[in-house]
Design a protein around this motif. Sequence first.
Motif, PDB file in Angstrom:
ATOM      1  N   UNK A 166      16.840 -78.123 110.682  1.00  0.00           N
ATOM      2  CA  UNK A 166      17.674 -78.974 111.520  1.00  0.00           C
ATOM      3  C   UNK A 166      19.083 -79.025 110.940  1.00  0.00           C
ATOM      4  N   UNK A 167      20.086 -78.869 111.811  1.00  0.00           N
ATOM      5  CA  UNK A 167      21.479 -78.877 111.362  1.00  0.00           C
ATOM      6  C   UNK A 167      22.355 -79.518 112.424  1.00  0.00           C
ATOM      7  N   UNK A 168      23.590 -79.826 112.046  1.00  0.00           N
ATOM      8  CA  UNK A 168      24.612 -80.251 113.003  1.00  0.00           C
ATOM      9  C   UNK A 168      25.409 -79.011 113.394  1.00  0.00           C
ATOM     10  N   UNK A 169      25.397 -78.684 114.668  1.00  0.00           N
ATOM     11  CA  UNK A 169      26.173 -77.558 115.185  1.00  0.00           C
ATOM     12  C   UNK A 169      27.481 -78.081 115.765  1.00  0.00           C
ATOM     13  N   UNK A 170      28.592 -77.560 115.290  1.00  0.00           N
ATOM     14  CA  UNK A 170      29.917 -77.962 115.781  1.00  0.00           C
ATOM     15  C   UNK A 170      30.515 -76.831 116.598  1.00  0.00           C
ATOM     16  N   UNK A 174      37.761 -75.292 125.269  1.00  0.00           N
ATOM     17  CA  UNK A 174      39.004 -74.560 125.501  1.00  0.00           C
ATOM     18  C   UNK A 174      40.239 -75.385 125.177  1.00  0.00           C
ATOM     19  N   UNK A 175      40.099 -76.721 125.149  1.00  0.00           N
ATOM     20  CA  UNK A 175      41.234 -77.585 124.832  1.00  0.00           C
ATOM     21  C   UNK A 175      41.306 -77.914 123.349  1.00  0.00           C
ATOM     22  N   UNK A 176      40.363 -77.366 122.568  1.00  0.00           N
ATOM     23  CA  UNK A 176      40.372 -77.609 121.136  1.00  0.00           C
ATOM     24  C   UNK A 176      39.608 -78.835 120.702  1.00  0.00           C
ATOM     25  N   UNK A 177      38.929 -79.493 121.634  1.00  0.00           N
ATOM     26  CA  UNK A 177      38.125 -80.666 121.302  1.00  0.00           C
ATOM     27  C   UNK A 177      36.800 -80.223 120.677  1.00  0.00           C
ATOM     28  N   UNK A 178      36.452 -80.872 119.569  1.00  0.00           N
ATOM     29  CA  UNK A 178      35.241 -80.504 118.830  1.00  0.00           C
ATOM     30  C   UNK A 178      34.059 -81.349 119.299  1.00  0.00           C
ATOM     31  N   UNK A 179      32.909 -80.707 119.417  1.00  0.00           N
ATOM     32  CA  UNK A 179      31.681 -81.390 119.823  1.00  0.00           C
ATOM     33  C   UNK A 179      30.579 -81.063 118.820  1.00  0.00           C
ATOM     34  N   UNK A 180      29.782 -82.061 118.467  1.00  0.00           N
ATOM     35  CA  UNK A 180      28.682 -81.857 117.521  1.00  0.00           C
ATOM     36  C   UNK A 180      27.348 -82.151 118.160  1.00  0.00           C
ATOM     37  N   UNK A 181      26.319 -81.429 117.732  1.00  0.00           N
ATOM     38  CA  UNK A 181      24.969 -81.633 118.275  1.00  0.00           C
ATOM     39  C   UNK A 181      23.936 -81.318 117.202  1.00  0.00           C
ATOM     40  N   UNK A 182      22.884 -82.123 117.162  1.00  0.00           N
ATOM     41  CA  UNK A 182      21.778 -81.852 116.253  1.00  0.00           C
ATOM     42  C   UNK A 182      20.924 -80.738 116.853  1.00  0.00           C
ATOM     43  N   UNK A 200      24.459 -76.802 128.941  1.00  0.00           N
ATOM     44  CA  UNK A 200      24.820 -77.818 127.958  1.00  0.00           C
ATOM     45  C   UNK A 200      26.269 -77.630 127.518  1.00  0.00           C
ATOM     46  N   UNK A 201      26.833 -78.685 126.940  1.00  0.00           N
ATOM     47  CA  UNK A 201      28.212 -78.618 126.459  1.00  0.00           C
ATOM     48  C   UNK A 201      28.356 -77.558 125.384  1.00  0.00           C
ATOM     49  N   UNK A 202      27.401 -77.501 124.457  1.00  0.00           N
ATOM     50  CA  UNK A 202      27.494 -76.529 123.360  1.00  0.00           C
ATOM     51  C   UNK A 202      27.474 -75.101 123.884  1.00  0.00           C
ATOM     52  N   UNK A 206      30.454 -72.332 123.507  1.00  0.00           N
ATOM     53  CA  UNK A 206      30.217 -71.035 122.862  1.00  0.00           C
ATOM     54  C   UNK A 206      30.603 -69.887 123.792  1.00  0.00           C
ATOM     55  N   UNK A 207      30.322 -70.036 125.084  1.00  0.00           N
ATOM     56  CA  UNK A 207      30.693 -68.990 126.039  1.00  0.00           C
ATOM     57  C   UNK A 207      32.205 -68.753 126.031  1.00  0.00           C
ATOM     58  N   UNK A 208      32.960 -69.821 125.829  1.00  0.00           N
ATOM     59  CA  UNK A 208      34.412 -69.697 125.875  1.00  0.00           C
ATOM     60  C   UNK A 208      35.077 -69.548 124.521  1.00  0.00           C
ATOM     61  N   UNK A 209      34.381 -69.940 123.452  1.00  0.00           N
ATOM     62  CA  UNK A 209      34.999 -69.945 122.113  1.00  0.00           C
ATOM     63  C   UNK A 209      33.882 -69.808 121.094  1.00  0.00           C
ATOM     64  N   UNK A 210      33.679 -68.598 120.569  1.00  0.00           N
ATOM     65  CA  UNK A 210      32.509 -68.306 119.770  1.00  0.00           C
ATOM     66  C   UNK A 210      32.506 -68.823 118.340  1.00  0.00           C
ATOM     67  N   UNK A 211      33.633 -69.353 117.864  1.00  0.00           N
ATOM     68  CA  UNK A 211      33.669 -69.841 116.488  1.00  0.00           C
ATOM     69  C   UNK A 211      32.929 -71.178 116.392  1.00  0.00           C
TER      70      UNK A 211
END
Length: 288
Positions: A166-170, A174-182, A200-202, A206-211
Motif C-alpha cells: 500500500x502506498x500514496x500515489x501522487x 494539466x493545471x499542475x494541481x497535485x492529487x494523492x490517493x491510497x 478516476x482522477x488519478x 496519468x493519461x495527460x501527465x505521466x510523471x
Amino acid sequence: MITKRHRDRVIKELKQAGVTRYGLFRSESKYLPQLLHENEHIGGVIYGRVGIDFTMLVATDKRVLYFQSKPLYSETDEVTYDVVSGVKNSYAVLFSSITLHTRVKDYTINFVNVRCARKFVKYIESRRIKRDNSMNSQPSQPTPQISIFHNNTNTAGLKFLKEHEVAVLSTTDKKGMVSGAIMYYLVANNLIYIITRSETTKAHNIFGHGQVALTVYEPSSLKTAQVSGIAEVENDADTRKIIFDQMIKSKHYREGESFPPVTKFTDGSYVVIRITPKDIKYRDFSKK
C-alpha cells in the motif's frame, strides 16, 4: 448529443440480439444509446431480474456493461474482456439464468429470454476464444529490466517496497494541481504496477501527465521509500492478466474479507498502470 441514426442503429442491434418488444420498451434499452460509443457494436444482450430489480447485461465489441436504469438514477458497471473468466447458462422451460464470471465478481441475471441467453453465451465464448488465441499467438517477450536499483540504498529500498503493498500515489493534472490517493501496488521485475478505473482522477491525470510519485511509510520502524517515475498504461495482454490475477484478490480487513477498494468503483473500465521508476529515496530514520 445522441443522433437519431445512432439510436436507430442501437435498437436494430438489440433486435438482432434477440430483444423482444417488451425488452425494447424497458428504460434500460432506451438508455443504452447514451452508454455506447458511435463505433461500438452489440454482440449479445441479456435482461431480466436481479432480486426485484430489472437489469441488463450488454456485451459489445469493446466491453461488457451491467446496468440498471431508474427514473431518477442509473447504475452502471463496466468490465473488459481481460477479466471475463467464463459464463454459465442454466436453462429452464421458458427462461434462463445467466452468470457471467469475472475475476472481480460474478454477475447473475434471472428470468432471461432464452433466445437472448443463447446468443449472449455464444458471443462471450467467442470473445474468450479470440482473446486466448491472440495471447497464444503472440511470442512471449521478456519483461524489460531497469537499472535504477544499482547501489545499496536502492537495493534496500526495493526490498522495502516488495515487503509492502500500500502506498500514496501522487499525480498531477494539466493545471499542475497535485492529487494523492491510497493505492495497492505490486513490484515485478523492478517495475511497479497499480490497477485503477479509467474514469478516476488519478487515471485522467496519468493519461495527460505521466510523471508520478509513490510514497510508502512504515510508522513502526520509521522507514520510508519515495519513488518518482513515469506511469503508462500497460498494453501487453499477458502482463495485464498476470497483474490482475495477483492484485484482485480477496483480502482480510478488520471488518472481514473483501476485494480491494478499486472493485467498488463503477465508472470506467479497469486499467493496469505500469510505473517505471526513475529515482528512489529510501530512508531508515531509526538509525542514528
